[in-house]
Design an enzyme around this catalytic site. Structure first.
Site, PDB file in Angstrom:
ATOM      1  N   HIS A  64     -19.576   2.174   6.095  1.00 14.71           N
ATOM      2  CA  HIS A  64     -19.825   2.390   7.522  1.00 14.71           C
ATOM      3  C   HIS A  64     -21.053   1.633   8.002  1.00 14.71           C
ATOM      4  CE1 HIS A  64     -17.508   6.231   6.587  1.00 14.71           C
ATOM      5  NE2 HIS A  64     -16.741   5.516   7.366  1.00 14.71           N
ATOM      6  N   HIS A  65     -21.461   0.601   7.255  1.00 17.89           N
ATOM      7  CA  HIS A  65     -22.671  -0.111   7.680  1.00 17.89           C
ATOM      8  C   HIS A  65     -22.456  -0.815   9.014  1.00 17.89           C
ATOM      9  CE1 HIS A  65     -20.382  -3.396   5.976  1.00 17.89           C
ATOM     10  NE2 HIS A  65     -21.208  -4.253   6.527  1.00 17.89           N
ATOM     11  N   ARG A  66     -21.198  -1.074   9.335  1.00 11.54           N
ATOM     12  CA  ARG A  66     -20.835  -1.595  10.659  1.00 11.54           C
ATOM     13  C   ARG A  66     -19.575  -0.856  11.105  1.00 11.54           C
ATOM     14  NH1 ARG A  66     -22.747  -7.254  12.693  1.00 11.54           N
ATOM     15  NH2 ARG A  66     -24.646  -7.371  11.464  1.00 11.54           N
ATOM     16  N   LYS A  70     -12.357  -1.517   9.186  1.00 13.79           N
ATOM     17  CA  LYS A  70     -11.174  -2.338   9.459  1.00 13.79           C
ATOM     18  C   LYS A  70     -10.409  -2.618   8.182  1.00 13.79           C
ATOM     19  CE  LYS A  70      -8.981  -5.097  12.417  1.00 13.79           C
ATOM     20  NZ  LYS A  70      -7.741  -4.443  11.918  1.00 13.79           N
ATOM     21  N   LYS A  94     -15.048  -8.890   2.353  1.00 18.80           N
ATOM     22  CA  LYS A  94     -14.310  -9.915   3.096  1.00 18.80           C
ATOM     23  C   LYS A  94     -14.883 -10.078   4.507  1.00 18.80           C
ATOM     24  CE  LYS A  94      -9.902  -9.424   2.396  1.00 18.80           C
ATOM     25  NZ  LYS A  94      -8.461  -9.093   2.488  1.00 18.80           N
ATOM     26  N   LYS A 106      -8.941   0.687   4.308  1.00 24.03           N
ATOM     27  CA  LYS A 106      -7.543   0.358   3.985  1.00 24.03           C
ATOM     28  C   LYS A 106      -6.720   1.636   4.024  1.00 24.03           C
ATOM     29  CE  LYS A 106      -5.416  -3.448   2.565  1.00 24.03           C
ATOM     30  NZ  LYS A 106      -5.938  -4.791   2.846  1.00 24.03           N
ATOM     31  N   SER A 363      -7.729 -10.811  13.438  1.00 24.07           N
ATOM     32  CA  SER A 363      -7.705  -9.423  13.910  1.00 24.07           C
ATOM     33  C   SER A 363      -8.937  -9.143  14.770  1.00 24.07           C
ATOM     34  CB  SER A 363      -7.711  -8.448  12.723  1.00 24.07           C
ATOM     35  OG  SER A 363      -6.404  -8.209  12.268  1.00 24.07           O
TER      36      SER A 363
HETATM   37  N1  GLU Z   1      -4.385  -6.586   5.491  1.00 20.78           N
HETATM   38  C1  GLU Z   1      -5.119  -7.776   5.748  1.00 20.78           C
HETATM   39  C2  GLU Z   1      -6.162  -7.997   4.668  1.00 20.78           C
HETATM   40  O1  GLU Z   1      -6.017  -7.561   3.558  1.00 20.78           O
HETATM   41  C3  GLU Z   1      -5.661  -7.831   7.172  1.00 20.78           C
HETATM   42  C4  GLU Z   1      -6.607  -6.764   7.556  1.00 20.78           C
HETATM   43  C5  GLU Z   1      -6.955  -6.731   9.047  1.00 20.78           C
HETATM   44  O2  GLU Z   1      -6.555  -7.606   9.777  1.00 20.78           O
HETATM   45  O3  GLU Z   1      -7.658  -5.780   9.445  1.00 20.78           O
HETATM   46  O4  GLU Z   1      -7.146  -8.671   4.866  1.00 20.78           O
END
Ligand code: GLU
Length: 472
Positions: A64-66, A70, A94, A106, A363
């Protein structure tokens, strides 16, 4: 829980520890970065046919640092808590590498998409979304899902619709999920984004003289051979873009039904059509089928591209690898144990957290578009076109020469949304490449790409924590 998935999380942790040992940040802070902050495990009933089924599902917010956090949602019969934890962790690193201001998350729903029809999958997706809303695990500023293995823009549309029904009137509701259909507040270029990003990553590496010298190859992508495992969204676009824009040759493709090879090169776009019509890649004109499906690992090529699931290149088959470059289009396709073997052989591994970051990058653009409630390019396209036209007219008048209509339309074109998305993605992948290379060349102790990428992201995440004042 199968042994394979448990080791995926261990593999991510092993790689993390390897990098953390080289980082100067406080131990406690590193431990906090490595840990999964919130793990929501759920079971819910869905009426299927005449009965009910209990569906097992997860959403993991790693950091939760940002905010928001996502990451995609995976539909697969192999989903389990540790797999989702591993995938959520990778999302944090990432996002940091490509400067996307999100924490990692995720989701996973343990269903085999082949066993349900569209209506049943819709019910499952909507019910999963309700669970997320109830626990405050979804929202434009909280946690924003996206597609992953087994899901696509269709599921994202169902998620948005369910969320919007429950949050009637929320102005920014469209930003609660990305990877939506373009007609439902999605963005042009999102579907191809991960594959396109993989291509940019490969291209940057192939254009890097120093790196190519290490593996004894000429610079440039033109004519280089590739092997792709997995013809899903990521594998398909990686294959088509690498050949169309990079002049690379796809000499083998592996899928569930088998592995096909053609040293002269496979037209991936045609292969996808063939598979749609015949239900299999096997038999595609000009190709031969390998005896063992898993022998794709050992095919001699320039770049090996695993674009399916985790742990595909492992201790058991790593020795077979002949390629000098592996681009991880999938998440976690090379286990930590396999990586040790490959690094000793001098293989360059472009790590998942960089190579496949194109998806989350676009995204991020989609999320920005949703929050600004306007499509990219709407304001300036015509203005730019007019200015370019005036310039071309002036040059023609001054030189007394005129250019062809075709040249004129190229020179005077204003940027559409898709042009801007591609430009932003390319810029992002080049920037991140340079950051990783700089780290590798600055720190002598770092010789592999994954550790360098980890260190780049650890610095950024640590810096966020430190400036927040949590670790004064
Ligand atoms: N599922 C993709 C990934 O592993 C995209 C994640 C996204 O767009 O939030 O990077």
């Amino acid at each position: 829980m199968s042994h394979k998935q448990a080791s995926f999380y261990q593999s991510v942790q092993t790689n993390f520890e390897k990098a953390a040992a080289l980082s100067k940040h406080p131990k406690g802070l590193l431990a906090q970065i490595g840990a999964c902050n919130s793990v929501y495990q759920m079971r819910f009933p869905v009426k299927i046919g005449n009965g009910y089924e209990v569906i097992e599902a997860y959403r993991v917010q790693h950091s939760h640092h940002r905010l928001p956090t996502k990451g995609g949602i995976r539909f697969s019969h192999m989903v389990n808590q540790e797999e989702v934890m591993a995938l959520a962790s990778l999302m944090t690193y990432k996002c940091a590498i490509v400067n996307v201001p999100f924490g990692g998350a995720k989701g996973g729903v343990k269903v085999s998409t082949r066993q349900y029809n569209a209506e049943q999958l819709e019910k499952i997706t909507r019910r999963y979304t309700v669970e997320l809303v109830r626990k405050n695990f979804i929202g434009p500023g909280i946690d924003v899902p996206a597609p992953d293995y087994g899901t696509s823009s269709r599921e994202m549309a169902w998620i948005l619709d369910t969320y919007s029904q429950l949050r009637n009137g929320e102005l920014d509701a469209a930003a609660c999920v990305t990877g939506k259909p373009t007609s439902q507040n999605g963005i042009q270029g999102r579907t191809e984004a991960t594959g396109r990003g993989v291509y940019y990553a490969i291209r940057e590496l192939c254009n890097d003289e120093k790196e190519m010298a290490k593996v004894g190859k000429e610079t440039g992508t033109e004519g280089k051979t590739i092997v792709i495992q997995g013809l899903g969204n990521v594998g398909s676009y990686t294959g088509t873009i690498c050949s169309k824009e990079g002049g690379m040759k796809v000499i083998a493709v592996s899928e569930i039904e088998g592995t096909i090879v053609d040293p002269k090169g496979i037209d991936v776009a045609k292969l996808i059509k063939y598979r749609k019509a015949k239900g299999s890649i096997v038999g595609f004109p000009g190709t031969k089928k390998l005896k063992e499906r898993n022998d794709w690992v050992g095919i001699d090529c320039d770049v090996l591209i695993p674009a399916a699931l985790e742990s595909q290149i492992n201790k058991a088959n790593a020795k077979q690898v002949k390629a000098k470059i592996i681009a991880e289009a999938a998440n976690g396709p090379v286990t930590a144990a396999a990586e040790n073997i490959l690094l000793k052989k001098g293989v360059i591994i472009l790590p998942d957290m960089y190579a496949n970051a194109g998806g989350v990058t676009v995204s991020y653009f989609e999320w920005l578009k949703n929050l600004s409630h306007i499509r990219f390019g709407r304001m300036e396209k015509r203005f730019d076109e007019r200015a370019y036209t005036q310039l071309v007219n002036k040059v023609e008048a001054m030189t007394g020469k005129s250019i062809s209509q075709k040249e004129r339309s190229v020179l005077t074109k204003g940027a559409d949304e898709v042009d801007l998305v591609r430009s932003g993605l390319e810029e992002t992948m080049i920037d991140a490449y340079n950051e990783i290379v700089t780290m590798m060349r600055r720190k002598k102790s770092v010789t592999d790409w994954r550790t360098a990428a980890f260190l780049v992201s650890l610095d950024k995440v640590a810096n966020d924590y430190l400036t927040m004042g949590i670790f004064p």
